[in-house]
Each structure stands twice: as C-alpha cells, then as structure tokens.
Design an enzyme around this catalytic site. Structure first.
Site, short mmCIF file in Angstrom:
data_model
loop_
_atom_site.label_atom_id
_atom_site.label_comp_id
_atom_site.label_asym_id
_atom_site.label_seq_id
_atom_site.Cartn_x
_atom_site.Cartn_y
_atom_site.Cartn_z
N LYS A 48 1.21 -0.98 0.28
CA LYS A 48 0.17 0.42 -0.22
C LYS A 48 0.69 0.91 -0.15
O LYS A 48 1.95 1.35 1.67
CB LYS A 48 -1.04 -0.40 1.02
CG LYS A 48 -1.24 1.10 0.51
CD LYS A 48 -2.64 1.01 2.53
CE LYS A 48 -2.11 1.03 4.08
NZ LYS A 48 -3.43 0.78 4.86
N HIS A 79 -1.85 15.26 -14.94
CA HIS A 79 -3.49 14.97 -14.84
C HIS A 79 -4.14 15.28 -16.21
O HIS A 79 -4.92 14.76 -16.60
CB HIS A 79 -4.05 15.20 -13.91
CG HIS A 79 -4.27 16.18 -13.37
ND1 HIS A 79 -3.28 16.78 -12.54
CD2 HIS A 79 -4.98 17.83 -13.89
CE1 HIS A 79 -3.21 18.67 -12.55
NE2 HIS A 79 -4.49 18.30 -13.56
#
Length: 101
Positions: A48, A79
């Site tokens: 994680k 992005h």
C-alpha cells in the site's frame, strides 16, 4: 402461472451466468496487473502506498490523484495529459490551512 414464470426466470439467470466472467477473475485482474490498475510506477513493491504530510498555517499543498506525477505525492500537472489521452476528468487534491489570527 407463478411457477412457470419462476422456472423461466431461473433458467434465464442460469444461462446468462454461464456467459458472464466470474467475479473472482474480474476482481483479481483489477487488483493486480490488469488494465484497471491505477498505479503503474510508484513504490510498486509496497502492499500500500501511504503518505503522511503536514501543512502549516497559511499554507497550501496540491496532491496528485492520477498517479502520473513525477513529484508524487505532490501534483505536477500530469493529470492534464492523462485526461486529454483518456477522456478522464481527474484532478488534484488541494489542501489549504487558514492563517492563524
């Protein structure tokens, strides 16, 4: 009439499930190396990826949510290219803290 409808419905569901992919295989693909995997480059050996950070009073930080940033966990605007290529609409997480008075 009710028994006939139920029997027809049960047969229909059983037939449809024979052609549908199993939930297990879809979940396994999404969780590991399939096309649904979001993180393709950051700390891949970790089970994680978690980041702790703080923002001082009057400060602001902009965090990446597309996993494409070269300055991860901070956003570098990657992005925008991701959204143009994929039609996605992902943007950063912006965190600000008010100045102390």
């Amino acid at each position: 009439m009710m028994k006939t409808s139920f029997a027809f419905l049960a047969t229909l569901i059983a037939s449809a499930s024979a052609f549908a992919p199993s939930a297990k295989s879809a979940v396994e693909t999404r969780l590991f190396d399939g096309p649904g995997k979001i993180n393709q480059k950051i700390d891949l050996d970790s089970p994680k990826v978690a980041t702790m950070d703080s923002v001082e009073a009057g400060g602001k930080k902009v965090y990446c949510r597309c996993w494409q940033s070269g300055t991860f966990p901070l956003c570098d605007g990657s992005h925008m290219a991701h959204n143009k290529e994929t039609g996605d609409n992902v943007g950063p997480l912006i965190v600000s803290v008010a100045k102390e008075e």
